[in-house]
Design a protein around this motif. Structure first.
Motif, PDB file in Angstrom:
ATOM      1  N   ALA A  53       0.824  -1.211   0.000  1.00 22.16           N
ATOM      2  CA  ALA A  53       0.000   0.000   0.000  1.00 22.16           C
ATOM      3  C   ALA A  53       0.857   1.261   0.000  1.00 22.16           C
ATOM      4  CB  ALA A  53      -0.933  -0.006   1.209  1.00 22.16           C
ATOM      5  N   ALA A  54       1.931   1.246   0.787  1.00 27.28           N
ATOM      6  CA  ALA A  54       2.758   2.446   0.934  1.00 27.28           C
ATOM      7  C   ALA A  54       3.626   2.712  -0.288  1.00 27.28           C
ATOM      8  CB  ALA A  54       3.641   2.315   2.172  1.00 27.28           C
ATOM      9  N   HIS A  55       3.876   1.695  -1.102  1.00 23.48           N
ATOM     10  CA  HIS A  55       4.802   1.856  -2.230  1.00 23.48           C
ATOM     11  C   HIS A  55       4.117   1.780  -3.586  1.00 23.48           C
ATOM     12  CE1 HIS A  55       7.593   1.162   1.094  1.00 23.48           C
ATOM     13  NE2 HIS A  55       8.497   1.767   0.338  1.00 23.48           N
ATOM     14  N   GLY A  56       2.831   2.013  -3.593  1.00 21.29           N
ATOM     15  CA  GLY A  56       2.136   2.209  -4.860  1.00 21.29           C
ATOM     16  C   GLY A  56       1.783   0.964  -5.638  1.00 21.29           C
ATOM     17  N   TYR A  57       1.849  -0.200  -5.014  1.00 18.26           N
ATOM     18  CA  TYR A  57       1.427  -1.416  -5.707  1.00 18.26           C
ATOM     19  C   TYR A  57      -0.097  -1.472  -5.756  1.00 18.26           C
ATOM     20  CZ  TYR A  57       6.226  -3.018  -5.476  1.00 18.26           C
ATOM     21  OH  TYR A  57       7.589  -3.122  -5.639  1.00 18.26           O
ATOM     22  N   ARG A  58      -0.628  -1.971  -6.862  1.00 18.84           N
ATOM     23  CA  ARG A  58      -2.078  -2.032  -7.022  1.00 18.84           C
ATOM     24  C   ARG A  58      -2.509  -3.474  -7.261  1.00 18.84           C
ATOM     25  NH1 ARG A  58      -6.257  -1.752 -10.800  1.00 18.84           N
ATOM     26  NH2 ARG A  58      -4.877  -1.753 -12.615  1.00 18.84           N
ATOM     27  N   PRO A  59      -2.994  -4.144  -6.213  1.00 16.02           N
ATOM     28  CA  PRO A  59      -3.516  -5.498  -6.399  1.00 16.02           C
ATOM     29  C   PRO A  59      -4.698  -5.502  -7.368  1.00 16.02           C
ATOM     30  CG  PRO A  59      -3.026  -5.129  -4.098  1.00 16.02           C
ATOM     31  CD  PRO A  59      -2.901  -3.799  -4.784  1.00 16.02           C
ATOM     32  N   ILE A  60      -4.745  -6.514  -8.234  1.00 15.98           N
ATOM     33  CA  ILE A  60      -5.735  -6.557  -9.301  1.00 15.98           C
ATOM     34  C   ILE A  60      -6.550  -7.851  -9.221  1.00 15.98           C
ATOM     35  CG2 ILE A  60      -4.319  -5.116 -10.813  1.00 15.98           C
ATOM     36  CD1 ILE A  60      -3.599  -7.687 -12.360  1.00 15.98           C
ATOM     37  N   THR A  61      -7.569  -7.954 -10.059  1.00 16.23           N
ATOM     38  CA  THR A  61      -8.438  -9.123 -10.113  1.00 16.23           C
ATOM     39  C   THR A  61      -7.955 -10.099 -11.179  1.00 16.23           C
ATOM     40  OG1 THR A  61      -9.905  -8.152 -11.766  1.00 16.23           O
ATOM     41  CG2 THR A  61     -10.393  -7.663  -9.452  1.00 16.23           C
ATOM     42  N   LEU A  62      -8.553 -11.290 -11.169  1.00 10.74           N
ATOM     43  CA  LEU A  62      -8.216 -12.283 -12.182  1.00 10.74           C
ATOM     44  C   LEU A  62      -8.529 -11.781 -13.587  1.00 10.74           C
ATOM     45  CD1 LEU A  62      -9.442 -15.639 -10.587  1.00 10.74           C
ATOM     46  CD2 LEU A  62      -7.078 -15.043 -11.173  1.00 10.74           C
ATOM     47  N   LYS A 101      -8.718  -3.876   5.132  1.00 10.19           N
ATOM     48  CA  LYS A 101      -8.169  -2.577   5.529  1.00 10.19           C
ATOM     49  C   LYS A 101      -7.675  -1.789   4.324  1.00 10.19           C
ATOM     50  CE  LYS A 101      -4.248  -2.495   7.816  1.00 10.19           C
ATOM     51  NZ  LYS A 101      -3.313  -2.712   8.948  1.00 10.19           N
ATOM     52  N   HIS A 102      -7.072  -2.484   3.389  1.00  8.55           N
ATOM     53  CA  HIS A 102      -6.503  -1.816   2.212  1.00  8.55           C
ATOM     54  C   HIS A 102      -7.401  -1.914   0.970  1.00  8.55           C
ATOM     55  CE1 HIS A 102      -2.704  -1.164   4.279  1.00  8.55           C
ATOM     56  NE2 HIS A 102      -2.661  -2.448   4.604  1.00  8.55           N
ATOM     57  N   LYS A 103      -8.506  -2.658   1.102  1.00 11.09           N
ATOM     58  CA  LYS A 103      -9.400  -2.909  -0.043  1.00 11.09           C
ATOM     59  C   LYS A 103      -8.647  -3.599  -1.180  1.00 11.09           C
ATOM     60  CE  LYS A 103     -12.460   0.936   1.120  1.00 11.09           C
ATOM     61  NZ  LYS A 103     -13.073   2.226   0.678  1.00 11.09           N
ATOM     62  N   PHE A 104      -7.830  -4.588  -0.807  1.00  5.54           N
ATOM     63  CA  PHE A 104      -7.043  -5.355  -1.768  1.00  5.54           C
ATOM     64  C   PHE A 104      -7.814  -6.610  -2.187  1.00  5.54           C
ATOM     65  CE2 PHE A 104      -2.493  -4.038  -0.262  1.00  5.54           C
ATOM     66  CZ  PHE A 104      -2.676  -2.789  -0.855  1.00  5.54           C
ATOM     67  N   PRO A 105      -7.992  -6.844  -3.480  1.00  5.05           N
ATOM     68  CA  PRO A 105      -8.568  -8.111  -3.929  1.00  5.05           C
ATOM     69  C   PRO A 105      -7.528  -9.223  -3.872  1.00  5.05           C
ATOM     70  CG  PRO A 105      -8.012  -6.765  -5.810  1.00  5.05           C
ATOM     71  CD  PRO A 105      -7.718  -5.919  -4.599  1.00  5.05           C
ATOM     72  N   ALA A 106      -8.005 -10.467  -3.804  1.00  2.78           N
ATOM     73  CA  ALA A 106      -7.102 -11.612  -3.759  1.00  2.78           C
ATOM     74  C   ALA A 106      -7.823 -12.844  -4.300  1.00  2.78           C
ATOM     75  CB  ALA A 106      -6.616 -11.864  -2.331  1.00  2.78           C
ATOM     76  N   VAL A 107      -7.046 -13.900  -4.528  1.00  2.32           N
ATOM     77  CA  VAL A 107      -7.574 -15.161  -5.056  1.00  2.32           C
ATOM     78  C   VAL A 107      -7.149 -16.283  -4.121  1.00  2.32           C
ATOM     79  CG1 VAL A 107      -7.657 -16.720  -7.028  1.00  2.32           C
ATOM     80  CG2 VAL A 107      -7.216 -14.273  -7.404  1.00  2.32           C
TER      81      VAL A 107
END
Length: 250
Positions: A53-62, A101-107
């Motif tokens: 989150a702090a370094h600008g990575y953007r988790p994405i969807t499938l 907390k970060h609203k990060f998607p995951a699989v």
């Protein structure tokens, strides 16, 4: 004020830089009683997510990953796909709160026949999976129905046969549809092992995205049948190790 605006203007191209690669992080169990190569402590997992989150990575969807890897839709910045293999209960207990907390998607790739098993390591229950789905953050893939073994090696030795593999993988999709009402087309190979033959069998079972554990990133036009991943599963992967791995890849 003019200087600030000028700096922001000059930085815009950097912020909007089109991504050339996609790292896929591979986790397994998240638990405080760390043991073995497949368990990461909640503290380290929290540090990982805070770092992203702090370094600008953007988790994405499938689907975003699919479009990117087929060269159909570019991504900008620093995309990353977060995945969990096996379907252990720590994903619900410890990972889900951090992802929320970060609203990060995951699989999560499930060994579908082991849903709700308590031993030797507790797996996610159906109620947990339903809550994860309801969160809107989790997608579900297959890690087989009950054939969590070295599939290519056993095929070569004739310990199992192609029709058994296809039947097991199809059953994992059917059960995920029945239990969670999801159309599962993503598959993670047990232990990351695959062969050209096994790729064809999984495709025959309906899997259009196949993940292994070959170290590295995947790029546009690589397609979606040999998606590499970066293992960050054990507590040997502290924050410094994660930083080193990501810096090597980007």
């Amino acid at each position: 004020m003019l200087r600030v605006l000028l700096i922001l203007f000059l930085c815009l191209p950097c912020l909007a830089r089109e991504a050339n690669e996609l790292p896929v992080l591979c986790y397994h169990q998240i638990a405080p009683d760390e043991h073995g190569d497949m368990v990461l402590s909640p503290e380290f997992f929290r540090a990982h997510m805070n770092y992203l989150a702090a370094h600008g990575y953007r988790p994405i969807t499938l689907e975003e990953a699919r479009q990117f890897l087929w060269g159909k839709k570019p991504l900008v910045g620093k995309p990353v796909l977060i995945t969990f293999d096996d379907g252990y209960d720590g994903v619900y207990k410890y990972a889900l709160p951090e992802l929320k907390k970060h609203k990060f998607p995951a699989v999560v790739f499930l060994v579908v026949g082991r849903i709700g098993e308590k031993k030797p390591t507790p797996h996610l229950t159906l109620n947990m999976l339903k809550a994860m789905k309801k969160s809107g953050l989790f997608e579900f893939g297959s890690h087989t129905f009950n054939l969590h073994t070295l599939i290519p090696e056993r095929l070569a030795e004739k310990g199992i046969f192609p029709n058994q593999v296809v039947a097991d993988l199809k059953k994992s999709r059917t059960e995920l549809k029945r239990l969670l009402d999801v159309d599962c087309t993503a598959f993670a190979w047990p232990y990351g092992h695959y062969s050209e033959h096994s790729l064809q069998l999984a495709a025959k079972a309906g899997f259009t995205m196949q993940f292994n554990t070959e170290y590295g990133v995947s790029r546009p036009y690589d397609g979606t049948l040999r998606i590499r991943r970066v293992r960050v599963s054990s507590s040997a992967n502290d924050l410094v190790t994660l930083q080193q791995k990501l810096s090597e890849l980007y």
